[in-house]
Design an enzyme around this catalytic site. Structure first.
Site, short mmCIF file in Angstrom:
data_model
loop_
_atom_site.label_atom_id
_atom_site.label_comp_id
_atom_site.label_asym_id
_atom_site.label_seq_id
_atom_site.Cartn_x
_atom_site.Cartn_y
_atom_site.Cartn_z
N THR A 149 -3.40 -1.57 -9.28
CA THR A 149 -2.39 -2.45 -9.87
C THR A 149 -3.00 -3.81 -10.13
O THR A 149 -3.74 -4.31 -9.27
CB THR A 149 -1.20 -2.59 -8.90
OG1 THR A 149 -0.67 -1.29 -8.66
CG2 THR A 149 -0.12 -3.49 -9.44
N ARG A 177 8.25 9.31 -10.34
CA ARG A 177 7.71 8.70 -9.12
C ARG A 177 7.52 7.19 -9.31
O ARG A 177 6.98 6.75 -10.32
CB ARG A 177 6.38 9.36 -8.76
CG ARG A 177 5.69 8.78 -7.51
CD ARG A 177 4.66 7.71 -7.86
NE ARG A 177 3.95 7.21 -6.70
CZ ARG A 177 3.22 6.10 -6.69
NH1 ARG A 177 3.11 5.38 -7.77
NH2 ARG A 177 2.60 5.71 -5.60
N VAL A 178 7.96 6.40 -8.35
CA VAL A 178 7.76 4.96 -8.39
C VAL A 178 7.08 4.55 -7.09
O VAL A 178 7.49 5.00 -6.02
CB VAL A 178 9.11 4.21 -8.55
CG1 VAL A 178 8.89 2.71 -8.53
CG2 VAL A 178 9.80 4.62 -9.85
N GLY A 179 6.06 3.72 -7.19
CA GLY A 179 5.34 3.27 -6.00
C GLY A 179 5.88 1.95 -5.49
O GLY A 179 7.03 1.58 -5.75
N ASP A 180 5.04 1.22 -4.79
CA ASP A 180 5.45 -0.05 -4.18
C ASP A 180 5.54 -1.20 -5.19
O ASP A 180 6.24 -2.18 -4.95
CB ASP A 180 4.42 -0.46 -3.12
CG ASP A 180 3.05 -0.67 -3.77
OD1 ASP A 180 2.54 0.29 -4.38
OD2 ASP A 180 2.51 -1.79 -3.71
N THR A 200 -1.97 -3.77 -3.69
CA THR A 200 -2.41 -2.66 -4.51
C THR A 200 -2.92 -1.56 -3.59
O THR A 200 -3.37 -1.84 -2.48
CB THR A 200 -3.49 -3.10 -5.53
OG1 THR A 200 -3.96 -1.96 -6.24
CG2 THR A 200 -4.67 -3.77 -4.86
N GLY A 201 -2.84 -0.32 -4.06
CA GLY A 201 -3.23 0.81 -3.22
C GLY A 201 -2.17 1.88 -3.28
O GLY A 201 -1.33 1.86 -4.19
N GLY A 203 1.06 3.40 -2.96
CA GLY A 203 2.38 2.81 -2.77
C GLY A 203 3.17 3.43 -1.63
O GLY A 203 3.92 2.73 -0.93
N1 ASP Z 1 0.37 0.64 -5.78
C1 ASP Z 1 0.32 1.42 -6.98
C2 ASP Z 1 1.29 2.58 -6.85
O1 ASP Z 1 1.36 3.17 -5.80
C3 ASP Z 1 -1.02 1.92 -7.35
C4 ASP Z 1 -2.20 1.05 -6.99
O2 ASP Z 1 -2.06 -0.16 -6.87
O3 ASP Z 1 -3.31 1.57 -6.79
O4 ASP Z 1 1.89 2.93 -7.82
#
Ligand code: ASP
Length: 306
Positions: A149, A177-180, A200-201, A203
């Protein structure tokens, strides 16, 4: 008053430098966040954000984005939005309301269309080819570890703090699907009296620890920005390892309200920082026994992570 900006991944280098120029000229931090993130959204070489983002299991590029104003604590967010150029611009626009700040799917698209936001098919030929190849390789599709992100946290010369994030989420994610990233407290948080943080990472992991808000709570409890960020990530990582046997990738950037930065990660994680007292610099953060080793990267091209 001083100013500062921090952003995630090497891909934000140009956007961060642009945001720093705007902040130096005395422009509002909201403008710096939007312009910095749009530089990444518009670049098809970056496969995890905006144009050229990798699609979900159905081959559709569904985008998430969010914006937060640290003065008023107003935020705007969109999730699973298809067919528009700039999630951060739509999210910023939603932050001016008292209700209906977080719109998903069709609702986000309807709002963007009615308010004249630029349309764009974000699936490029290159991203479609990567999708077709991956789909051909595996019988059953599962979310692939190709995601990042773009996150910005800024302090402007008026003393106001803002955060913004934009992402296409996990490659091959389930439809819907929705992440953080668009979730306040997990993917981002800003409070001009305290600081601003974003993550980021993976979610699903970041949301288990409400990571961005938690890092700011550490700051409020008296930790330095660096302690606040690395403690938030390392405590969540340890908890997840204890409960589930592993912790997937998570990284966090943070600014305090004087423009000092802190970073936490459980992987190798590049980020960019610029401030009144320092020109744009690319750094590499590396996890080391729950702490974070941070080194400036002189030669950007030598770094193998975007
Ligand atoms: N955090 C984002 C998600 O889970 C992806 C990312 O930042 O790598 O959608």
């Amino acid at each position: 008053m001083t100013w500062a900006v921090i952003s995630t991944w090497k891909m934000s280098w140009k956007g961060c430098t642009l945001a720093a120029d705007l902040l130096r000229q005395g422009l509002r931090g909201s403008e710096a966040v939007i312009r910095g993130i749009q530089d990444v959204e518009d670049n098809p070489e970056f496969r995890s954000v905006g144009y050229g983002g990798l699609p979900d299991e159905e081959g559709r590029v569904l985008l998430d984005g969010a914006f937060m104003n640290g003065d008023s604590l107003h935020f705007g967010a969109v999730a699973a939005m298809e067919g528009f150029r700039s999630p951060i611009a739509v999210a910023h626009s939603l932050a001016k309301y008292d209700f209906n700040n977080f719109l998903a799917g069709k609702g986000a698209e309807k709002y963007a269309a009615e308010n004249g936001f630029e349309r764009r098919n974000n699936l490029t030929e290159e991203s479609r080819a990567i999708y077709e190849k991956k789909r051909g390789e595996s019988q059953s599709l599962s979310a692939y570890d190709g995601h990042d992100t773009v996150c910005f946290a800024v302090l402007d010369q008026m003393g106001s703090m803002y955060t913004g994030v934009s992402t296409s989420g996990l490659f091959l994610k389930k439809c819907g699907r929705v992440g953080d990233s668009p979730v306040a407290g997990s993917g981002f948080y800003a409070d001009s009296r305290l600081g601003a943080a974003c993550a980021t990472g993976v979610g699903e992991e970041i949301m288990k620890g409400v990571l961005s808000y938690n890092a700011l709570r550490n700051l409020k409890a008296g930790m330095s920005p660096q302690e606040a960020a690395e403690t938030a990530v390392s405590e969540l990582s340890e908890t997840l390892i204890q409960r589930n046997g592993k912790a997937r990738s998570m990284s966090l950037i943070l600014l305090d309200n004087r423009g000092n930065f802190g970073v936490g990660t459980n992987i190798r994680f590049p980020f960019v920082y610029a401030a009144e007292t320092s020109s744009s610099t690319l750094y590499l953060a590396e996890a080391e026994n729950g702490r974070c080793r941070i080194t400036p990267v002189e030669d950007k091209d030598s770094l193998d992570i975007d």
